[in-house]
Design an enzyme around this catalytic site. Structure first.
Site, PDB file in Angstrom:
ATOM      1  N   LYS A  83     -17.223 -33.261   5.297  1.00 28.99           N
ATOM      2  CA  LYS A  83     -17.627 -32.731   3.995  1.00 28.99           C
ATOM      3  C   LYS A  83     -17.940 -33.884   3.034  1.00 28.99           C
ATOM      4  CE  LYS A  83     -14.533 -29.121   5.310  1.00 28.99           C
ATOM      5  NZ  LYS A  83     -15.417 -28.053   5.740  1.00 28.99           N
ATOM      6  N   ASP A 126      -3.558 -31.277   3.550  1.00 29.08           N
ATOM      7  CA  ASP A 126      -4.869 -31.136   4.196  1.00 29.08           C
ATOM      8  C   ASP A 126      -5.891 -31.279   3.072  1.00 29.08           C
ATOM      9  OD1 ASP A 126      -7.261 -30.330   5.258  1.00 29.08           O
ATOM     10  OD2 ASP A 126      -6.577 -28.370   5.940  1.00 29.08           O
ATOM     11  N   TRP A 154      -7.263 -21.797   5.756  1.00 28.61           N
ATOM     12  CA  TRP A 154      -6.893 -23.027   6.466  1.00 28.61           C
ATOM     13  C   TRP A 154      -5.400 -23.279   6.400  1.00 28.61           C
ATOM     14  CZ3 TRP A 154     -10.363 -23.947   9.817  1.00 28.61           C
ATOM     15  CH2 TRP A 154     -11.702 -23.677   9.524  1.00 28.61           C
TER      16      TRP A 154
HETATM   17  C1  LIG Z   1      -9.527 -27.261   4.163  1.00 27.51           C
HETATM   18  C2  LIG Z   1      -9.907 -27.276   5.600  1.00 27.51           C
HETATM   19  N1  LIG Z   1      -8.998 -27.568   6.533  1.00 27.51           N
HETATM   20  C3  LIG Z   1      -9.291 -27.604   7.828  1.00 27.51           C
HETATM   21  C4  LIG Z   1     -10.558 -27.325   8.289  1.00 27.51           C
HETATM   22  C5  LIG Z   1     -10.850 -27.372   9.764  1.00 27.51           C
HETATM   23  O1  LIG Z   1     -11.503 -28.538  10.015  1.00 27.51           O
HETATM   24  P1  LIG Z   1     -12.065 -28.950  11.474  1.00 27.51           P
HETATM   25  O2  LIG Z   1     -13.222 -28.071  11.740  1.00 27.51           O
HETATM   26  O3  LIG Z   1     -12.410 -30.393  11.255  1.00 27.51           O
HETATM   27  O4  LIG Z   1     -10.985 -28.769  12.458  1.00 27.51           O
HETATM   28  C6  LIG Z   1     -11.560 -27.031   7.355  1.00 27.51           C
HETATM   29  C7  LIG Z   1     -12.941 -26.740   7.826  1.00 27.51           C
HETATM   30  O5  LIG Z   1     -13.799 -26.328   7.094  1.00 27.51           O
HETATM   31  C8  LIG Z   1     -11.228 -26.992   5.989  1.00 27.51           C
HETATM   32  O6  LIG Z   1     -12.152 -26.698   5.071  1.00 27.51           O
END
Ligand SMILES: Cc1ncc(COP(=O)(O)O)c(C=O)c1O
Length: 362
Positions: free
Chosen positions: A197, A173, A103
């Site tokens: 989550k 994030d 991510w």
């Molecule tokens: C740490 C992290 N950041 C970003 C995301 C992406 O999130 P989204 O699907 O809401 O765009 C995730 C998805 O699992 C994640 O675990």
């Protein structure tokens, strides 16, 4: 009532039973309103109350001061990979990113479209088994901000202390560990997280932004991509995810009733410890992916002696009522995601299952 199984999914993930049951009642008609929560206008008085209460409870749980705005957006955490640099990188046009997993890499990819990205630290050569140490992080004191990912959902590592970044704004994030424990919000310029989550269903992204950061957003930005638009309109510039915010509010109420984030953290530590102890006491049968000092309390990643055994365990676990244990392909093996709402009795049941599997298959 249908029996619920143990849901170890990394997200969307398990929600508190109390929340689901209350939502079930109100799905047909909200008391005193005569309409479903799915049918009411985002401009109605009923929704105003839901919105304001959810925001108030969230701010109180995290101890967020009046120096910050809380925004409810859409587009997932993934849209924040773009909104953060679009709003906050200019005019400096360079930013530091700490890379601790998939991510973080995706965040870097979008930031590079806006300006120069300095990878201040990365543990990629070690397949992201750990969080970098402070002395490994090479920061640029003139960067527009420093970005990091507090919990690495795929690799199962987590920061328990923020990187020290001096006066440079810190951006996080926190999609997979927000509300799992107390943090000092004052250390951050911006925190973002997808709700799916620890906070509710997918389709809601929460952004906590320090008000002075809003001055960076330029008027030339597209309206919907500009943080100022959402701050000035209390996140109601366009049609908000009414149902998502309603559930988010119920989750915040559930956390409050549980005793807040200190109580949640204690429970999360107890739950994770049960699985890590099982791994550590298995004479090497189960092998954790993350190094011990970087182990996540939310996503616990581990391997077995062979891929065949991993497949066998997952198949037998599924039959026994444990869903979502298959690890992400970049790590392999298993991943037990045990977010806030995952019940301790489910963790205990998994540990019994793992011990039993080891004794029968070694
Ligand atoms: C740490 C992290 N950041 C970003 C995301 C992406 O999130 P989204 O699907 O809401 O765009 C995730 C998805 O699992 C994640 O675990």
């Amino acid at each position: 009532m249908e029996n619920r199984i143990f849901n170890f999914s990394a997200g969307p993930a398990v929600l508190p039973e109390e929340v689901l049951l209350e939502a079930k009642e109100n799905l047909y008609a909200l008391p005193g309103v005569g309409m479903s929560i799915l049918e009411i206008s985002h401009r109605s008085k009923t929704y105003d109350e839901i919105h304001a209460t959810a925001k108030k409870k969230f701010k109180s749980l995290l101890g967020i001061s009046e120096d910050y705005e809380v925004l409810f957006l859409q587009g997932g955490a993934s849209l924040q990979f773009s909104m953060v640099p679009l709003n906050l990188m200019p005019p400096i046009n360079k930013a530091d990113y700490i890379v601790t997993g998939t991510w973080s890499k995706k965040a870097v990819k979008e930031a590079k479209r806006v300006g120069a990205v300095n990878i201040a630290a990365s543990t990629e050569t070690e397949n992201f088994v750990r969080i970098p140490k402070q002395e490994e992080i090479k920061l640029d004191p003139e960067a527009a901000y420093v970005h990091f990912t507090s919990n690495n959902t795929i690799y199962g590592t987590e920061w328990f202390n923020e990187p020290e970044v001096g006066k440079v704004p810190l951006i996080c994030d926190a999609s997979s560990d927000i509300l799992s424990r107390k943090i000092d919000v004052n250390k951050y310029a911006l925190i973002y997280a997808g709700a799916q989550k620890n906070m509710g269903p997918s389709g809601v992204t929460v952004v906590v932004i320090r008000k002075d950061m809003l001055e960076r957003s330029q008027d030339s930005l597209h309206t919907m991509l500009n943080y100022k638009t959402h701050a000035e309109n209390d996140s109601l510039y366009n049609t908000i995810n009414v149902f998502g915010i309603y559930i988010f509010g119920l989750v915040c109420k559930w956390l409050e009733n549980l005793g807040g984030l200190d109580a949640m953290q204690k429970l999360n530590q107890e739950k994770a410890q049960l699985i890590y102890d099982c791994i550590d006491n298995s004479n090497g049968y189960f092998r954790g992916h993350a190094l011990p000092d970087s182990r996540s309390l939310m996503n616990l990643t581990f391997r077995l002696p062979s891929e065949d055994l991993e497949k066998k365990l997952i198949a037998e676990a599924t039959k026994a009522g444990f869903d979502g244990l298959k690890g992400h392909r970049s790590v392999g093996g298993l991943r037990a995601s045990i977010y806030n709402a995952f019940p301790k009795k489910g963790v205990e049941a998994l540990v019994d299952f793992m011990k039993d599997f080891q004794s029968k298959n070694s």
